[in-house]
Design an enzyme around this catalytic site. Structure first.
Site, short mmCIF file in Angstrom:
data_model
loop_
_atom_site.label_atom_id
_atom_site.label_comp_id
_atom_site.label_asym_id
_atom_site.label_seq_id
_atom_site.Cartn_x
_atom_site.Cartn_y
_atom_site.Cartn_z
N TYR A 120 0.76 -1.22 0.16
CA TYR A 120 0.07 -0.12 -0.10
C TYR A 120 0.88 1.14 0.08
O TYR A 120 1.93 1.23 0.27
CB TYR A 120 -1.06 0.05 1.19
CG TYR A 120 -0.13 0.09 2.56
CD1 TYR A 120 0.44 -0.63 3.45
CD2 TYR A 120 -0.03 1.67 3.13
CE1 TYR A 120 1.00 -0.58 4.45
CE2 TYR A 120 0.50 1.88 4.39
CZ TYR A 120 0.90 0.75 5.02
OH TYR A 120 1.72 1.21 6.03
N CYS A 121 0.23 2.36 -0.36
CA CYS A 121 0.85 3.51 0.01
C CYS A 121 -0.04 4.75 0.19
O CYS A 121 -0.83 4.72 1.17
CB CYS A 121 1.86 4.07 -1.32
SG CYS A 121 1.29 4.23 -2.86
N ASN A 122 0.11 5.80 -0.43
CA ASN A 122 -1.05 6.95 0.08
C ASN A 122 -2.34 7.08 -0.62
O ASN A 122 -2.80 8.16 -0.70
CB ASN A 122 -0.08 8.38 0.06
CG ASN A 122 0.21 8.89 1.21
OD1 ASN A 122 -0.49 8.51 2.25
ND2 ASN A 122 1.33 9.70 1.37
N CYS A 126 -1.70 7.45 -5.75
CA CYS A 126 -0.47 7.05 -5.29
C CYS A 126 -0.01 5.72 -6.07
O CYS A 126 -0.71 4.86 -6.04
CB CYS A 126 -0.16 6.94 -3.90
SG CYS A 126 1.51 5.96 -3.49
N TYR A 151 -2.77 3.91 3.07
CA TYR A 151 -2.93 4.23 4.59
C TYR A 151 -4.16 5.25 4.89
O TYR A 151 -4.85 4.95 5.95
CB TYR A 151 -1.66 4.91 4.60
CG TYR A 151 -1.34 5.43 5.97
CD1 TYR A 151 -1.46 4.23 7.31
CD2 TYR A 151 -1.39 6.75 6.63
CE1 TYR A 151 -1.48 4.78 8.43
CE2 TYR A 151 -1.41 7.24 7.93
CZ TYR A 151 -1.12 6.10 8.76
OH TYR A 151 -1.17 6.55 10.23
#
Lengths: 168, 151
Positions: A120-122, A126, A151
């Site tokens: 995962y990221c933002n 993203c 996140y």
């Protein structure tokens, strides 16, 4: 009667066409992203892939939460270490796309290739999670998912986070 | 003629009801196409790209069909499409049961409580029956007196 049925089928076709084109125009950014992202992955990953899905599959919040609660997946955070230290999903491993080559050995040592990995990221805008997911697949991980909500969605859902700002 | 009276209203009520269901289903997915793509991907039927293509287009087809049913315009065609969509949904749901996939159906709200495939199948059966009824039975305008032969 036959003529009338033909007319209904024609109308059905026109309705589906209009609705689909509207949908594609409405979501053109997403589709372009998916297609362009996927094309280069075919070029780079296909030689390393083992026949199965060479591209990480998207996973929704509920699926990720389910895997997380059962302890059935390793969570990988694709953001940079500073952002990671401010707050991340509890128990996640940091693996920024820029530091992939220097950090991958540690992950390979700890996490077997058959494990399920959720990157995962933002959130939706993203693309690092997809990039890291593809790199992981190229390194031989077979079950890689990308949590596109990332996140922000996890935190908004009130699920476990940790880091300096975890109270915020 | 009480029975006849009731039938006259049953169809428009069913039409608007089914229309609202599909409007609702469509709007929820239009608002979050990426989450819907994840729901479609969870079925593990389509290749990666096509999950997104379905997520981009299917909600709009649902939305437009719902709108047509509610407004009463091109009801036969709209209910025909709903029949076809429901058959596809039911095939997909049945395949998750056969393959032992424990996933959310992703039919309405994305995420949240999981709806089991059996519940979704039962629901789709009702929608399918309603759509078949709307497609086959012609709506007669609610008027009294004789209408000159139209057809």
């Amino acid at each position: 009667m036959k003529l009338k049925l033909n007319r209904v089928f024609l109308e059905m076709g026109v309705i589906v066409l209009i609705a689909s084109v509207t949908g594609m125009l409405w979501n053109h950014k997403m589709l372009i992203g998916v297609w362009s992202g996927n094309l280069d992955s075919f070029a780079t990953v296909s030689s390393a892939s083992q026949g199965q899905d060479a591209v990480p599959a998207p996973a929704g919040l509920m699926q990720v939460r389910d895997l997380y609660e059962r302890g059935a997946a390793v969570l990988v955070d694709a953001r940079d270490t500073l952002v990671f230290s401010r707050g991340h999903i509890k128990g996640a491993v940091v693996l920024p796309v820029g530091e992939f080559d220097s950090r991958i050995a540690a992950l390979l040592a700890k996490v077997p290739l058959h494990s399920t990995i959720v990157v995962y990221c933002n959130g939706y805008g993203c693309h690092d999670s997809m990039a890291v997911g593809k790199k992981l697949m190229a390194r031989g991980y077979r079950n890689v998912l990308v949590f596109e909500g990332g996140y922000p969605e996890w935190k908004d859902a009130g699920l476990p986070v940790e880091g300096e700002n975890d109270e915020a | 003629m009480m029975k006849h009276e009731m039938w006259r209203y049953a169809r428009p009520i069913l039409r608007v009801g089914l229309g609202l269901v599909f409007l609702y289903a469509g709007i929820l997915k239009i608002l979050d196409p990426v989450a819907f793509a994840a729901s479609v991907a969870a079925y593990k039927i389509l290749p990666y790209n096509l999950n997104y293509l379905v997520a981009a287009t299917l909600p709009w087809v649902e939305f437009v069909c719902g709108l047509l049913l509610v407004t009463g315009y091109r009801v036969r065609a709209a209910s025909g499409i709903i029949i076809a969509m429901n058959l596809a949904f039911m095939a997909a749901l049945a395949s998750t049961i056969v393959r032992g996939l424990d996933i959310d159906c992703g039919c309405f709200r994305q995420g949240g409580e999981k709806t089991s495939a059996w519940v979704a199948l039962a629901r789709d059966t009702i929608f399918l029956a309603a759509a078949i009824f709307l497609c086959v039975k012609h709506e007669k305008p609610i008027v009294t007196g004789k209408i000159p032969a139209w057809e």
